[in-house]
Design a protein around this motif. Structure first.
Motif, PDB file in Angstrom:
ATOM      1  N   LEU A 223       0.834  -1.203   0.000  1.00 57.42           N
ATOM      2  CA  LEU A 223       0.000   0.000   0.000  1.00 57.42           C
ATOM      3  C   LEU A 223       0.870   1.256   0.000  1.00 57.42           C
ATOM      4  O   LEU A 223       1.898   1.303   0.664  1.00 57.42           O
ATOM      5  N   PHE A 224       0.459   2.259  -0.742  1.00 61.67           N
ATOM      6  CA  PHE A 224       1.123   3.564  -0.766  1.00 61.67           C
ATOM      7  C   PHE A 224       2.631   3.449  -0.987  1.00 61.67           C
ATOM      8  O   PHE A 224       3.429   3.943  -0.188  1.00 61.67           O
ATOM      9  N   PRO A 225       3.078   2.801  -2.064  1.00 61.72           N
ATOM     10  CA  PRO A 225       4.529   2.658  -2.297  1.00 61.72           C
ATOM     11  C   PRO A 225       5.211   4.023  -2.403  1.00 61.72           C
ATOM     12  O   PRO A 225       4.782   4.892  -3.163  1.00 61.72           O
ATOM     13  N   THR A 226       6.275   4.182  -1.624  1.00 61.13           N
ATOM     14  CA  THR A 226       6.974   5.465  -1.516  1.00 61.13           C
ATOM     15  C   THR A 226       8.442   5.203  -1.171  1.00 61.13           C
ATOM     16  O   THR A 226       8.734   4.311  -0.375  1.00 61.13           O
ATOM     17  N   PRO A 227       9.366   5.965  -1.754  1.00 61.04           N
ATOM     18  CA  PRO A 227      10.777   5.769  -1.403  1.00 61.04           C
ATOM     19  C   PRO A 227      11.064   6.130   0.054  1.00 61.04           C
ATOM     20  O   PRO A 227      10.411   6.994   0.640  1.00 61.04           O
ATOM     21  N   VAL A 228      12.053   5.455   0.608  1.00 62.53           N
ATOM     22  CA  VAL A 228      12.541   5.720   1.953  1.00 62.53           C
ATOM     23  C   VAL A 228      13.900   6.412   1.824  1.00 62.53           C
ATOM     24  O   VAL A 228      14.657   6.150   0.888  1.00 62.53           O
ATOM     25  N   ALA A 229      14.208   7.303   2.780  1.00 59.32           N
ATOM     26  CA  ALA A 229      15.413   8.117   2.668  1.00 59.32           C
ATOM     27  C   ALA A 229      16.171   8.198   3.984  1.00 59.32           C
ATOM     28  O   ALA A 229      15.655   7.844   5.042  1.00 59.32           O
ATOM     29  N   VAL A 230      17.399   8.682   3.892  1.00 55.62           N
ATOM     30  CA  VAL A 230      18.091   9.235   5.053  1.00 55.62           C
ATOM     31  C   VAL A 230      17.946  10.744   4.935  1.00 55.62           C
ATOM     32  O   VAL A 230      17.748  11.280   3.839  1.00 55.62           O
ATOM     33  N   ALA A 231      18.037  11.447   6.052  1.00 54.59           N
ATOM     34  CA  ALA A 231      17.838  12.900   6.043  1.00 54.59           C
ATOM     35  C   ALA A 231      18.924  13.586   6.850  1.00 54.59           C
ATOM     36  O   ALA A 231      19.331  13.097   7.909  1.00 54.59           O
ATOM     37  N   LEU A 232      19.394  14.717   6.353  1.00 60.04           N
ATOM     38  CA  LEU A 232      20.445  15.490   7.009  1.00 60.04           C
ATOM     39  C   LEU A 232      20.096  16.974   6.991  1.00 60.04           C
ATOM     40  O   LEU A 232      19.292  17.415   6.165  1.00 60.04           O
ATOM     41  N   LYS A 233      20.725  17.706   7.875  1.00 63.10           N
ATOM     42  CA  LYS A 233      20.571  19.153   7.895  1.00 63.10           C
ATOM     43  C   LYS A 233      21.640  19.821   7.043  1.00 63.10           C
ATOM     44  O   LYS A 233      21.380  20.806   6.347  1.00 63.10           O
ATOM     45  N   ASN A 234      22.855  19.276   7.084  1.00 64.18           N
ATOM     46  CA  ASN A 234      24.018  19.877   6.436  1.00 64.18           C
ATOM     47  C   ASN A 234      24.111  19.429   4.976  1.00 64.18           C
ATOM     48  O   ASN A 234      24.282  18.235   4.700  1.00 64.18           O
ATOM     49  N   LYS A 235      24.010  20.352   4.027  1.00 63.50           N
ATOM     50  CA  LYS A 235      24.018  19.982   2.612  1.00 63.50           C
ATOM     51  C   LYS A 235      25.361  19.425   2.136  1.00 63.50           C
ATOM     52  O   LYS A 235      25.381  18.406   1.418  1.00 63.50           O
ATOM     53  N   PRO A 236      26.499  20.050   2.480  1.00 66.26           N
ATOM     54  CA  PRO A 236      27.773  19.452   2.047  1.00 66.26           C
ATOM     55  C   PRO A 236      27.953  18.016   2.542  1.00 66.26           C
ATOM     56  O   PRO A 236      28.448  17.151   1.801  1.00 66.26           O
ATOM     57  N   LEU A 237      27.549  17.735   3.781  1.00 62.31           N
ATOM     58  CA  LEU A 237      27.643  16.372   4.297  1.00 62.31           C
ATOM     59  C   LEU A 237      26.695  15.459   3.538  1.00 62.31           C
ATOM     60  O   LEU A 237      27.040  14.313   3.215  1.00 62.31           O
ATOM     61  N   ALA A 238      25.502  15.939   3.225  1.00 57.31           N
ATOM     62  CA  ALA A 238      24.545  15.146   2.451  1.00 57.31           C
ATOM     63  C   ALA A 238      25.107  14.826   1.065  1.00 57.31           C
ATOM     64  O   ALA A 238      24.981  13.694   0.573  1.00 57.31           O
ATOM     65  N   ASP A 239      25.762  15.808   0.433  1.00 58.12           N
ATOM     66  CA  ASP A 239      26.357  15.577  -0.885  1.00 58.12           C
ATOM     67  C   ASP A 239      27.446  14.504  -0.817  1.00 58.12           C
ATOM     68  O   ASP A 239      27.556  13.648  -1.707  1.00 58.12           O
ATOM     69  N   THR A 240      28.235  14.540   0.252  1.00 59.61           N
ATOM     70  CA  THR A 240      29.301  13.540   0.412  1.00 59.61           C
ATOM     71  C   THR A 240      28.718  12.155   0.625  1.00 59.61           C
ATOM     72  O   THR A 240      29.193  11.162   0.048  1.00 59.61           O
ATOM     73  N   ILE A 241      27.680  12.047   1.436  1.00 60.02           N
ATOM     74  CA  ILE A 241      27.063  10.744   1.698  1.00 60.02           C
ATOM     75  C   ILE A 241      26.404  10.205   0.438  1.00 60.02           C
ATOM     76  O   ILE A 241      26.414   8.985   0.188  1.00 60.02           O
ATOM     77  N   ALA A 242      25.852  11.070  -0.400  1.00 61.09           N
ATOM     78  CA  ALA A 242      25.301  10.622  -1.679  1.00 61.09           C
ATOM     79  C   ALA A 242      26.399   9.986  -2.537  1.00 61.09           C
ATOM     80  O   ALA A 242      26.175   8.945  -3.183  1.00 61.09           O
ATOM     81  N   LYS A 243      27.588  10.589  -2.521  1.00 57.25           N
ATOM     82  CA  LYS A 243      28.711  10.023  -3.275  1.00 57.25           C
ATOM     83  C   LYS A 243      29.093   8.648  -2.719  1.00 57.25           C
ATOM     84  O   LYS A 243      29.380   7.717  -3.488  1.00 57.25           O
ATOM     85  N   VAL A 244      29.092   8.511  -1.392  1.00 55.30           N
ATOM     86  CA  VAL A 244      29.416   7.228  -0.774  1.00 55.30           C
ATOM     87  C   VAL A 244      28.407   6.156  -1.180  1.00 55.30           C
ATOM     88  O   VAL A 244      28.771   5.028  -1.548  1.00 55.30           O
ATOM     89  N   LEU A 245      27.126   6.494  -1.133  1.00 56.55           N
ATOM     90  CA  LEU A 245      26.088   5.527  -1.493  1.00 56.55           C
ATOM     91  C   LEU A 245      26.189   5.128  -2.965  1.00 56.55           C
ATOM     92  O   LEU A 245      25.997   3.955  -3.319  1.00 56.55           O
ATOM     93  N   ASN A 246      26.508   6.075  -3.823  1.00 54.57           N
ATOM     94  CA  ASN A 246      26.663   5.750  -5.240  1.00 54.57           C
ATOM     95  C   ASN A 246      27.922   4.932  -5.489  1.00 54.57           C
ATOM     96  O   ASN A 246      27.951   4.080  -6.386  1.00 54.57           O
TER      97      ASN A 246
END
Length: 277
Positions: A223-246
């Motif tokens: 029911l209600f299929p929706t992506p799940v995420a991690v969430a951060l406040k700091n954008k540079p840290l979020a950008d780095t973690i995106a690179k790690v996940l990729n």
């Protein structure tokens, strides 16, 4: 003796510095201290009440796919992983207040949430409805939930969808549900076990896990299929973690982890969606 002791301390200091330098050289990404809540540590919030993705085992150890994912992210950033166990309703305020670097509890992605924080969708997930064994309410479709007492975690995507479903039922002229909210999913399922609610709502993976254990019966899913995420406040840290996940996607470790838990990752690259700063 004092000279000998001093020499030992000096050698230990040199070895420690050498190891730290080697570790820094092994790090593909460098995270400035200014981006972290705690020096040398990736601090993550989690609500460990959703087996098999995040839970506490009989020894009190934090386990699950999302826990392992957070640990691997920290490892690749050469940071120490540290988890703060807390109810979901406190997570977004805590992130905004700088109490942790990342929400790693399987928060559902919504455009509204992406206006408040940096979100990295990485997992496909949906919602299940579970009942006591034997399905005493004979629930086989959403309309069968009319008039039922349902348990759900307070303050999340799941509660919002439960209330939307309740409105759908009443708009059709059916009886609404009696919605009971709980601090976490574990309490909701305990209430189901005690007969205080007739159905409990959870994510698909948890509904399937409880059925596999023989605790409850999953009667509706997907029911209600929706992506799940991690969430951060700091954008540079979020950008780095995106690179790690990729990077993990590229080397196969991402898919391997998800496959071991029977969970589907999102298709395509992991990107950051959130405020510009």
């Amino acid at each position: 003796m004092m000279k000998f002791s001093f020499a030992l301390v000096s050698i230990a200091a040199i070895l420690g510095a050498t190891q730290a330098q080697a570790q820094a050289q092994d790090c593909k990404y460098s995270v400035p201290e200014s981006q972290l809540v705690k020096k040398g540590t990736l601090t993550m919030s989690v609500n460990p009440t959703l087996p098999p993705l995040q839970y506490v085992d009989q020894t009190g150890t934090l386990k699950g796919m999302r826990v392992e994912l957070g640990e691997e992210i920290a490892k690749r950033l050469c940071l120490k992983p540290e988890y703060v166990r807390i109810e979901f309703s406190a997570m977004v305020p805590g992130l905004q207040a700088g109490r942790w670097d990342m929400i790693n509890t399987g928060i559902f992605y919504t455009d509204e949430r992406a206006k408040l924080m940096q979100m990295l969708a990485y997992e496909d997930q949906a919602i299940s409805i579970s009942t006591a064994k034997g399905n005493p309410g004979k629930i086989s479709k959403l309309e069968d939930l009319a008039g039922k007492t349902i348990g759900v975690e307070l303050g999340g995507f799941e509660e919002r969808k439960t209330r939307e479903l309740d409105k759908q039922l009443t708009d059709k002229g059916l009886k609404g549900m009696n919605i009971r909210t709980f601090e976490n999913f574990a309490m909701s399922f305990q209430s189901l076990r005690a007969g205080q609610v007739e159905v409990a709502l959870s994510i698909d993976s948890t509904g399937a896990e409880y059925q596999k254990r023989g605790d409850f019966e999953r009667v509706l899913s997907g029911l209600f299929p929706t992506p799940v995420a991690v969430a951060l406040k700091n954008k540079p840290l979020a950008d780095t973690i995106a690179k790690v996940l990729n990077d993990m996607r590229a080397d196969g470790s991402f898919q391997k982890l998800f496959t071991s838990y029977g969970v589907k990752p999102i298709d395509g690259a992991i990107v950051v969606k959130g405020p510009a700063t």
